[in-house]
Design a protein around this motif. Structure first.
Motif, PDB file in Angstrom:
ATOM      1  N   ILE A  12      -2.011 -33.043  33.534  1.00 22.14           N
ATOM      2  CA  ILE A  12      -1.167 -33.711  31.911  1.00 22.14           C
ATOM      3  C   ILE A  12      -0.722 -32.298  31.772  1.00 22.14           C
ATOM      4  O   ILE A  12      -1.859 -31.709  31.230  1.00 22.14           O
ATOM      5  CB  ILE A  12      -2.335 -34.082  30.864  1.00 22.14           C
ATOM      6  N   LEU A  13       0.439 -32.194  32.082  1.00 20.56           N
ATOM      7  CA  LEU A  13       0.788 -30.647  31.905  1.00 20.56           C
ATOM      8  C   LEU A  13       1.924 -29.989  30.845  1.00 20.56           C
ATOM      9  O   LEU A  13       2.001 -31.064  29.945  1.00 20.56           O
ATOM     10  CB  LEU A  13       2.217 -30.376  32.624  1.00 20.56           C
ATOM     11  N   GLU A  38      -6.882 -34.198  33.330  1.00 26.85           N
ATOM     12  CA  GLU A  38      -7.058 -32.838  32.586  1.00 26.85           C
ATOM     13  C   GLU A  38      -5.942 -32.774  32.291  1.00 26.85           C
ATOM     14  O   GLU A  38      -5.280 -32.760  33.091  1.00 26.85           O
ATOM     15  CB  GLU A  38      -7.425 -32.127  34.043  1.00 26.85           C
ATOM     16  N   LEU A  39      -6.218 -31.845  31.426  1.00 25.00           N
ATOM     17  CA  LEU A  39      -5.178 -30.735  30.030  1.00 25.00           C
ATOM     18  C   LEU A  39      -5.353 -29.258  30.982  1.00 25.00           C
ATOM     19  O   LEU A  39      -5.446 -28.362  30.992  1.00 25.00           O
ATOM     20  CB  LEU A  39      -5.450 -30.880  29.193  1.00 25.00           C
ATOM     21  N   VAL A  40      -3.544 -28.961  31.635  1.00 26.82           N
ATOM     22  CA  VAL A  40      -3.139 -28.029  32.284  1.00 26.82           C
ATOM     23  C   VAL A  40      -1.922 -27.662  31.722  1.00 26.82           C
ATOM     24  O   VAL A  40      -1.087 -28.080  31.049  1.00 26.82           O
ATOM     25  CB  VAL A  40      -2.605 -28.123  33.808  1.00 26.82           C
ATOM     26  N   SER A  41      -2.204 -26.146  31.264  1.00 32.67           N
ATOM     27  CA  SER A  41      -2.066 -25.534  30.284  1.00 32.67           C
ATOM     28  C   SER A  41      -1.428 -24.500  30.498  1.00 32.67           C
ATOM     29  O   SER A  41      -1.937 -23.581  31.491  1.00 32.67           O
ATOM     30  CB  SER A  41      -1.864 -25.414  28.817  1.00 32.67           C
ATOM     31  N   ALA A  76      -1.366 -37.877  40.393  1.00 27.67           N
ATOM     32  CA  ALA A  76      -0.417 -38.119  39.537  1.00 27.67           C
ATOM     33  C   ALA A  76      -0.179 -36.628  39.163  1.00 27.67           C
ATOM     34  O   ALA A  76      -1.411 -36.281  38.208  1.00 27.67           O
ATOM     35  CB  ALA A  76      -0.205 -39.311  38.994  1.00 27.67           C
ATOM     36  N   LEU A  77       1.070 -37.220  38.542  1.00 26.55           N
ATOM     37  CA  LEU A  77       1.270 -35.552  37.342  1.00 26.55           C
ATOM     38  C   LEU A  77       2.507 -36.337  35.524  1.00 26.55           C
ATOM     39  O   LEU A  77       2.844 -37.382  36.246  1.00 26.55           O
ATOM     40  CB  LEU A  77       2.617 -34.228  37.408  1.00 26.55           C
ATOM     41  N   PHE A  78       1.397 -36.452  34.677  1.00 24.02           N
ATOM     42  CA  PHE A  78       2.316 -36.556  33.401  1.00 24.02           C
ATOM     43  C   PHE A  78       2.912 -35.736  32.512  1.00 24.02           C
ATOM     44  O   PHE A  78       1.761 -34.299  32.177  1.00 24.02           O
ATOM     45  CB  PHE A  78       1.066 -37.412  32.996  1.00 24.02           C
ATOM     46  N   VAL A 109       5.309 -38.718  39.498  1.00 26.09           N
ATOM     47  CA  VAL A 109       5.118 -38.446  38.397  1.00 26.09           C
ATOM     48  C   VAL A 109       5.834 -39.286  36.778  1.00 26.09           C
ATOM     49  O   VAL A 109       6.641 -39.269  36.822  1.00 26.09           O
ATOM     50  CB  VAL A 109       6.297 -36.791  38.363  1.00 26.09           C
ATOM     51  N   ALA A 110       5.095 -39.478  36.098  1.00 22.27           N
ATOM     52  CA  ALA A 110       5.815 -39.831  34.523  1.00 22.27           C
ATOM     53  C   ALA A 110       6.281 -38.575  33.920  1.00 22.27           C
ATOM     54  O   ALA A 110       5.667 -37.684  33.486  1.00 22.27           O
ATOM     55  CB  ALA A 110       4.516 -40.385  34.236  1.00 22.27           C
ATOM     56  N   ALA A 111       7.360 -38.963  32.906  1.00 16.56           N
ATOM     57  CA  ALA A 111       7.614 -37.602  31.430  1.00 16.56           C
ATOM     58  C   ALA A 111       8.392 -38.950  30.792  1.00 16.56           C
ATOM     59  O   ALA A 111       9.608 -40.196  30.768  1.00 16.56           O
ATOM     60  CB  ALA A 111       8.366 -37.220  32.157  1.00 16.56           C
ATOM     61  N   ILE A 112       8.487 -38.952  29.538  1.00 23.85           N
ATOM     62  CA  ILE A 112       8.709 -39.250  27.901  1.00 23.85           C
ATOM     63  C   ILE A 112       9.096 -38.330  26.887  1.00 23.85           C
ATOM     64  O   ILE A 112       9.064 -37.272  27.148  1.00 23.85           O
ATOM     65  CB  ILE A 112       7.168 -39.711  27.702  1.00 23.85           C
ATOM     66  N   CYS A 113      10.229 -38.636  26.172  1.00 26.88           N
ATOM     67  CA  CYS A 113      10.265 -37.781  25.406  1.00 26.88           C
ATOM     68  C   CYS A 113      11.635 -36.722  26.208  1.00 26.88           C
ATOM     69  O   CYS A 113      12.027 -36.678  26.848  1.00 26.88           O
ATOM     70  CB  CYS A 113       9.874 -37.399  24.127  1.00 26.88           C
ATOM     71  N   HIS A 114      11.199 -35.509  25.348  1.00 30.75           N
ATOM     72  CA  HIS A 114      11.571 -34.340  26.002  1.00 30.75           C
ATOM     73  C   HIS A 114      10.779 -33.964  27.634  1.00 30.75           C
ATOM     74  O   HIS A 114      11.042 -32.830  28.474  1.00 30.75           O
ATOM     75  CB  HIS A 114      11.642 -33.211  24.795  1.00 30.75           C
ATOM     76  N   GLY A 115       9.869 -34.732  27.461  1.00 32.33           N
ATOM     77  CA  GLY A 115       9.126 -33.947  29.026  1.00 32.33           C
ATOM     78  C   GLY A 115       9.924 -33.868  29.959  1.00 32.33           C
ATOM     79  O   GLY A 115       9.983 -33.023  30.898  1.00 32.33           O
TER      80      GLY A 115
END
Length: 185
Positions: A12-13, A38-41, A76-78, A109-115
């Motif tokens: 989760i980026l 995992e939250l990746v930042s 996977a990437l979210f 790859v999944a993305a929502i809203c502004h993602g």
């Protein structure tokens, strides 16, 4: 309870300004299906979450820095939204390259809203069918995407949604898409 994502690891980026509900609900759906996340930042410690971009919504612990993350470590990437979150991420070369490499790997790859802004920044949407928050759509079109206004859009490895209102359908779709990718691997 289904375990179709047992053994699946999802990155989760996100960074400061992420929309809290856009992390919590998909993460909960992924965990319920057996996935590890995992939250990746961009920085260690915790990131500041928001509600409706305006209100503080607590913090989320960072599991790994994007500078230390490898596409090979994940299935996977979210990409959650919140206006500030992807706006900061797209200014970071390592974050953009992480997204680009993920797409090039063929993994979901999944993305929502502004993602989906990160997908435009990584220059990976040309010819792809995508949805997003309305203010991001011009950027996606300018990056070559076919932009539509639908609750959930699945195009090859991409799953996208418009807003927190779409979370129930989005959560079902990402579990299904991540499971299908795992089964095909």
């Amino acid at each position: 309870m289904a375990h179709e994502l047992d053994g699946t690891k999802v990155a989760i980026l996100a960074t400061d300004g992420v929309e809290r509900v856009e992390v919590d609900q998909p993460r909960g759906a992924l965990h319920a299906a057996g996935a590890e996340t995992e939250l990746v930042s961009l920085h260690p410690g915790e990131i500041q979450a928001r509600q409706f971009d305006m209100h503080p919504a607590g913090t989320l612990p960072v599991d790994r820095l994007v500078s230390d993350a490898s596409v090979d470590d994940y299935d996977a990437l979210f990409l959650p939204g919140g206006t500030m979150n992807p706006d900061q991420l797209r200014m970071n070369r390592e974050a953009v390259e992480f997204v680009r490499s993920f797409v090039e790997s063929g993994k979901p790859v999944a993305a929502i809203c502004h993602g989906p802004w990160m997908l435009a920044e990584a220059d990976v949407v040309r010819g792809r069918r995508i949805t997003s928050w309305p203010s991001v759509r011009t950027d996606l079109r300018n990056a070559g995407a076919e932009v539509v206004d639908e609750e959930v859009v699945v195009d090859q490895q991409f799953t996208t949604s418009r807003s927190p209102a779409d979370l129930p359908a989005f959560c079902r779709a990402i579990v299904a898409q991540f499971a299908a990718a795992r089964a095909a691997a």
